[in-house]
Design a protein around this motif. Structure first.
Motif: not given
Length: 134
Positions: A1-6, A22-30, A68-71, A90-94
């Motif tokens: 499962m992909k983890k995405v931070i928005i 809906e696509k099965g991603c794990q999502v966090l919203i900030v 996270t996989d995607v920001l 550059y700080e977290y290497g996303i």
């Protein structure tokens, strides 16, 4: 499962969150705006929402940004989007940082050197679609 931070929970961010879920991603919203947070809380579980400034490293760490996989940075402020993209890359290497371009005149700033792997310039996309239909 992909983890995405928005980063940015307004109309674009909440819509994106729904699509990704809906696509099965794990999502966090900030987000840190009270009215936006209230709306987000009516649409998503509290566990998906982090109250804070996405450019604050403590908030990013609270979101486990290093895991996270995607920001996706989709605020309505280009400067904020670039700051968060740069920190994330550059700080977290996303691995994958996607950023929204609000003002087409700022498009040239959204580069890999600034931490942006993929930019989304809505005005440019719309302009090309209109031109293609002419």
């Amino acid at each position: 499962m992909k983890k995405v931070i928005i980063i940015g929970g307004g109309q674009v961010g909440s819509y994106l969150a729904h699509l990704l879920i809906e696509k099965g991603c794990q999502v966090l919203i900030v987000d840190n705006r009270p009215a936006v947070l209230e709306k987000l809380r009516s649409e998503f579980p509290e566990s998906m929402i982090i109250c804070g400034d996405g450019s604050d490293t403590q908030i990013l760490e609270q979101a486990h940004v290093d895991d996270t996989d995607v920001l996706a940075v989709v605020t309505g402020n280009d400067e904020a989007n670039l700051v968060v993209a740069t920190i994330a890359k550059y700080e977290y290497g996303i691995n994958k940082v996607i950023a929204r371009v609000n003002n087409p005149k700022n498009d040239w700033l959204f580069t890999i050197e600034m931490g942006v792997d993929k930019k989304v310039n809505q005005a440019d996309i719309l302009g090309h679609i209109v031109f293609d239909e002419i």
